[in-house]
Design an enzyme around this catalytic site. Structure first.
Site, PDB file in Angstrom:
ATOM      1  N   ALA A  30       0.839  -1.219   0.000  1.00  0.00           N
ATOM      2  CA  ALA A  30       0.000   0.000   0.000  1.00  0.00           C
ATOM      3  C   ALA A  30       0.865   1.257   0.000  1.00  0.00           C
ATOM      4  O   ALA A  30       1.654   1.458  -0.907  1.00  0.00           O
ATOM      5  CB  ALA A  30      -0.980  -0.029   1.168  1.00  0.00           C
ATOM      6  N   LEU A  32       3.408   2.061   1.910  1.00  0.00           N
ATOM      7  CA  LEU A  32       4.799   1.959   2.383  1.00  0.00           C
ATOM      8  C   LEU A  32       5.784   2.233   1.241  1.00  0.00           C
ATOM      9  O   LEU A  32       5.574   1.771   0.120  1.00  0.00           O
ATOM     10  CB  LEU A  32       5.070   0.550   2.933  1.00  0.00           C
ATOM     11  CG  LEU A  32       4.335   0.140   4.201  1.00  0.00           C
ATOM     12  CD1 LEU A  32       4.676  -1.314   4.551  1.00  0.00           C
ATOM     13  CD2 LEU A  32       4.715   1.059   5.357  1.00  0.00           C
ATOM     14  N   ASP A  56      -2.196 -12.892  -4.963  1.00  0.00           N
ATOM     15  CA  ASP A  56      -1.888 -11.483  -4.716  1.00  0.00           C
ATOM     16  C   ASP A  56      -0.445 -11.318  -4.222  1.00  0.00           C
ATOM     17  O   ASP A  56       0.287 -10.443  -4.685  1.00  0.00           O
ATOM     18  CB  ASP A  56      -2.892 -10.948  -3.687  1.00  0.00           C
ATOM     19  CG  ASP A  56      -2.770  -9.459  -3.520  1.00  0.00           C
ATOM     20  OD1 ASP A  56      -2.954  -8.750  -4.524  1.00  0.00           O
ATOM     21  OD2 ASP A  56      -2.448  -9.014  -2.401  1.00  0.00           O
ATOM     22  N   LYS A  65       2.947  -9.586  -5.946  1.00  0.00           N
ATOM     23  CA  LYS A  65       3.748  -8.547  -5.279  1.00  0.00           C
ATOM     24  C   LYS A  65       5.226  -8.904  -5.280  1.00  0.00           C
ATOM     25  O   LYS A  65       6.079  -8.078  -5.595  1.00  0.00           O
ATOM     26  CB  LYS A  65       3.261  -8.340  -3.850  1.00  0.00           C
ATOM     27  CG  LYS A  65       1.920  -7.620  -3.785  1.00  0.00           C
ATOM     28  CD  LYS A  65       1.405  -7.596  -2.353  1.00  0.00           C
ATOM     29  CE  LYS A  65       0.100  -6.843  -2.262  1.00  0.00           C
ATOM     30  NZ  LYS A  65      -0.570  -7.071  -0.987  1.00  0.00           N
TER      31      LYS A  65
END
Ligand code: ADP
Ligand code: ASP
Ligand code: MG
Length: 815
Positions: A611, A613, A678, A682
């Site tokens: 998100a 960060l 997900d 990432k």
């Protein structure tokens, strides 16, 4: 004596004329006045239109003439007192009758000569001046009407006649030496030739009339009253941020007006410059505003650039070939033929090799000029020494103007780099020897963008405008809009970034506003907007062609993720929290990065991992500074972390997953999180950003979901399967407790291999105490060998994701 000139809009109707008269009343208290007026706004255009209709045997000229008549009748009714109306109606009727005879003549002959055209078009000023002189006389008795044709003498070049200065000045000074009235009112724009035929001074020529009168009667100043607060730093209709220039030299004003600042007709300067008469450009509708002072000794504000102007509808003609090199007289022949054809040359450049000459002229003259040039150089063309003249149309000239530019280095560099950064292609460049002007030829479609970026660069204290096209205003999108709304003022004042949202779209509706959407009303506006259409959205974003445009993808949609290339190619930056593009095929990811570099359009996706960060940004800096990432270990799913942190004997797995969805920690389809896809996406993105090539299939996914859950196709059956398989999840929890460890979904990259999966984390691991929806990433690099570089913090949730997107937008603002 002061000369005042009121332009078309200032005398458009009774209401405006009353404002003009107030100004005159104020001035006449202390001065004798010469007042020059234009035709009522739009009348000159109507007269030209009517003449063309008549000459083309189109009967509609009769209705257009009626329209012209009504405009004047209405003005008289609302302006002049009843007792004077009758006589004036008769005067106007007679003028209209005269016009009708001229139009009928054109209609019968099917022809419109320049001389007749001038006779017709002059009626606009005759009508307005006759009406306004009576209106002024009603207030100030000592007012007289004088026909300019009796004072201004020209040659017979109808349409744009040349003034015979000596004859004109002596007529003017004789007249004013003997006139006693406080106000002399004259029509602008019109004059007469030696034979007494009516001529005109060119479109916009009333300014020129006023300047000639100012010189002839030795006025102390010339005031041009118009509809804007002076001469602006750029055309205020195209550049919202343009500001009035307080003080400017004659030469600068001449240069700006010559290059398109319509507020002053270019020839206006000459007569006042020679007599050193100051010009004030003032606004009839805001008489108190300062306006612009044009004079010999302008005050400087330190900015070497005074204004930016532009001329539209330019064609570029290029004559090139070896036959031009070192051959004396080629240019002479070229310019001679253009002058013979009455083609006005706006712009010239010649390469030092003399191999080619490039000239800018008006689009309308392009065919005529090309034919004449080809004919002149017929022989050389036949012998292949010179190519036939090349024509490129629909271009535009943009010019920076300022007397002091010659004393400053790097201005042209700044100009070109500003345009280059915004993907504005420069076709030709010219800089006058006086260095008062640097001009570039660009595509017409780019003109608004070019003017605005240049204006921003040279006049707006380096404030950078960012124009956002936001797709997806759901959960995260809504927070993003709120954050922009709250931070807008701060960004403008402190970071000099002016963020505007130009478009918003969700899956149902979309809304556009070229001037920026009112952020407090965005929900209402989108609800009332047009039906959402992705292709239309892309088309509009491209067509608006705004500088520093940014497409913001706040969806999780694969179709939206597949269109980034279309934006990047148009120099539109892309900011996205959607992971699909960066975790798609490696070639696609690489291509997007390539396009971003090639078209100078940032492609930022910080929120793809963790998100808000600063993970990707940190990684970028590590790599850019020469570090090498050898190993990554991370817990990258805020949603899975939330789920496993809360899952307990008393809080079932199914219920925790439900709650995570409610709180916005999972993707709309929770299976994407729980299946590990997900997290795989990432870590793939981190691996790629670290400089390794990898595909999603190369990542081992050690899924903890039973097959039954994996095989569901929609949310309801997925949640049902979580209940049915509760014992599977309970067993995982039991095993963790027995091992004195905690369940974490970990992503690892080491020795070129990557995997994701649920792990039992022992107490001594830094991952053990990871709370709530936190993320943690450990980078082991050449520089961070034993102690990894560690980034930790909230890694899911609408507000932090929105702020991550926002940070990317601000990054673009700072580039
Ligand atoms: P008038 O009818 O009063 O003579 P014009 O229409 O000829 O007025 O000129 C005023 C217009 O010039 C303004 O409304 C504006 O749109 C246009 N314009 C173009 N460039 C400039 C500029 N640099 N500064 C001010 N006005 C400009
Ligand atoms: N009425 C003329 C025109 O529209 C002259 C002027 O307004 O200055 O061009
Ligand atoms: Mg004008």
């Amino acid at each position: 004596m002061i000369v005042l000139k009121f332009g078309g809009t200032s005398v458009a109707n009774a209401k405006n004329i009353k404002l003009a008269i107030q100004i005159i009343e104020n001035k006449v208290k202390n001065n004798k006045l010469v007042v020059v007026v234009s035709a009522l706004s739009g009348v000159t255009d109507l007269l030209l239109k009517t003449s063309n209709e008549a000459a083309l045997k189109d009967e509609s000229y009769k209705t257009t003439l009626e329209e012209i008549k009504q405009k004047h009748v209405e003005t008289i009714s609302n302006l002049i007192s009843i007792k004077n109306q009758k006589a004036l109606f008769e005067t106007i009727e007679a003028e209209i009758e005269h016009l009708k005879t001229l139009f009928d003549g054109c209609y019968l002959l099917g022809e419109l000569s320049p001389r007749t055209s001038d006779a017709i078009v002059s009626c606009g000023e005759i009508l307005s001046s006759k009406i306004i002189s009576i209106a002024i006389k009603e207030k100030i008795e000592e007012t007289i009407f004088k026909d300019s044709r009796e004072l201004l003498k020209t040659n017979s070049n109808f349409g744009k006649a040349t003034i015979n200065y000596s004859a004109t000045y002596s007529l003017i000074s004789n007249y004013f030496n003997s006139s006693k009235e406080k106000i002399v009112l004259l029509p602008g724009f019109i004059a007469s030739d030696e034979k007494g035929n009516t001529t005109t001074l060119g479109r916009g020529g009333s300014d020129f009339t006023a300047a000639i009168l100012a010189n002839g009667c030795k006025a102390t100043s010339l005031e041009i009253w118009t509809d804007v607060n002076g001469m602006f730093t750029a055309n205020p209709k195209l550049v919202n941020q343009a500001k009035p220039i307080e003080s400017i030299s004659y030469q600068e004003a001449m240069e700006l007006s010559h290059f398109g600042a319509k507020v002053l007709y270019p020839p206006t300067i000459q007569p006042v410059l020679s007599a050193n008469i100051p010009i004030w450009i003032k606004n009839t509708f805001d008489a108190e505003a300062n306006g612009t002072l044009v004079s010999n000794n302008p005050e400087t504000n330190g900015n070497p650039v005074k204004g930016i102007s532009h001329i539209e509808d330019i064609a570029l003609l290029t004559l090139e070939g070896s036959g031009m090199i070192g051959v004396a007289g080629s240019s002479k022949r070229l310019f001679e033929v253009l002058s013979k054809e009455n083609v006005n040359v706006v712009f010239i450049t010649q390469a030092s090799s003399e191999h080619s000459i490039c000239i800018g002229i008006l689009n309308n003259d392009a065919e005529k000029a090309k034919n004449a040039i080809d004919e002149t150089f017929e022989l050389e063309i036949a012998q292949h020494k010179i190519n036939s003249c090349m024509v490129e149309k629909d271009l535009c000239i943009v010019a920076l103007v300022g007397e002091n530019m010659k004393n400053h280095q790097g201005l042209s560099g700044k100009m070109f780099s500003t345009l280059g950064k915004n993907n504005v292609n420069i076709r030709a460049i010219a800089q006058g020897a006086s260095e008062r002007n640097i001009s570039v030829v660009i595509n017409k479609n780019d003109v608004k963008k070019a003017l605005n970026t240049l204006h921003e660069r040279f006049f707006e204290d380096n404030t950078k405008q960012i124009n956002l096209f936001v797709m997806g205003v759901g959960n995260v999108g809504e927070k993003f809009m709120d954050q922009i709304h709250t931070q807008k003022k701060f960004l403008k004042e402190n970071l000099k970034i002016n963020v505007r949202v130009i478009a918003i779209s969700n899956s149902r509706k979309m809304h556009f506003n070229e001037d920026g959407i009112a952020l407090k009303d965005w929900k209402e506006l989108i609800n009332k907007g047009e039906n959402a259409n992705l292709l239309e959205f892309i088309h509009k974003a491209k067509q608006l062609n705004l500088r520093n445009s940014v497409f913001v993808d706040i969806t999780a949609n694969d179709v939206v993720a597949s269109i980034y290339d279309q934006f990047l190619k148009e120099n539109i930056a892309v900011v996205t929290c959607n992971k699909i593009a960066c975790s798609s095929k490696y070639d696609n990811y690489k291509n997007l990065k390539k396009l971003s570099r090639k078209y100078n359009a940032p492609f930022l996706f910080e929120t793809n991992v963790g998100a808000g960060l600063p993970i990707i940004d940190t990684l970028k800096h590590l790599v850019a500074s020469g570090d090498k990432v050898n190993k990554i270990q991370a817990v990258l799913s805020g949603s899975l972390n939330f789920i496993f942190n809360n899952f307990s004997e008393t809080y079932s797995f199914h219920d925790v997953v439900k709650e995570a969805g409610v709180q916005g920690f999972t993707e709309p389809d929770p299976k994407i999180d729980l299946s590990g896809i997900d997290v795989a996406r990432k870590i793939l993105i981190l691996i790629r950003e670290s400089g390794y090539q990898m595909e999603i299939e190369d990542i081992e996914n050690k899924s903890f979901l039973p097959a039954e859950c994996m095989n569901t196709t929609e949310n309801t059956s997925f949640f049902d399967s979580l209940i049915k398989n509760a014992s599977h999840f309970d067993n995982l929890l039991k095993e963790a407790n027995e091992k004195n460890s905690r369940l974490k979904f970990v992503a690892t990259f080491e020795n070129g291999k990557a995997s994701v999966g649920l792990e039992f984390i022992p107490q001594e691991s830094p991952f053990y105490n990871l709370e709530g929806k936190d993320n943690i990433v450990q980078f082991y690099t050449d520089r961070y060998v034993d102690q990894p570089l560690l980034i930790k913090g909230a890694g899911a949730g609408a507000a932090v994701t929105a702020s991550g997107i926002f940070a990317d937008v601000v990054r673009i603002g700072n580039i």
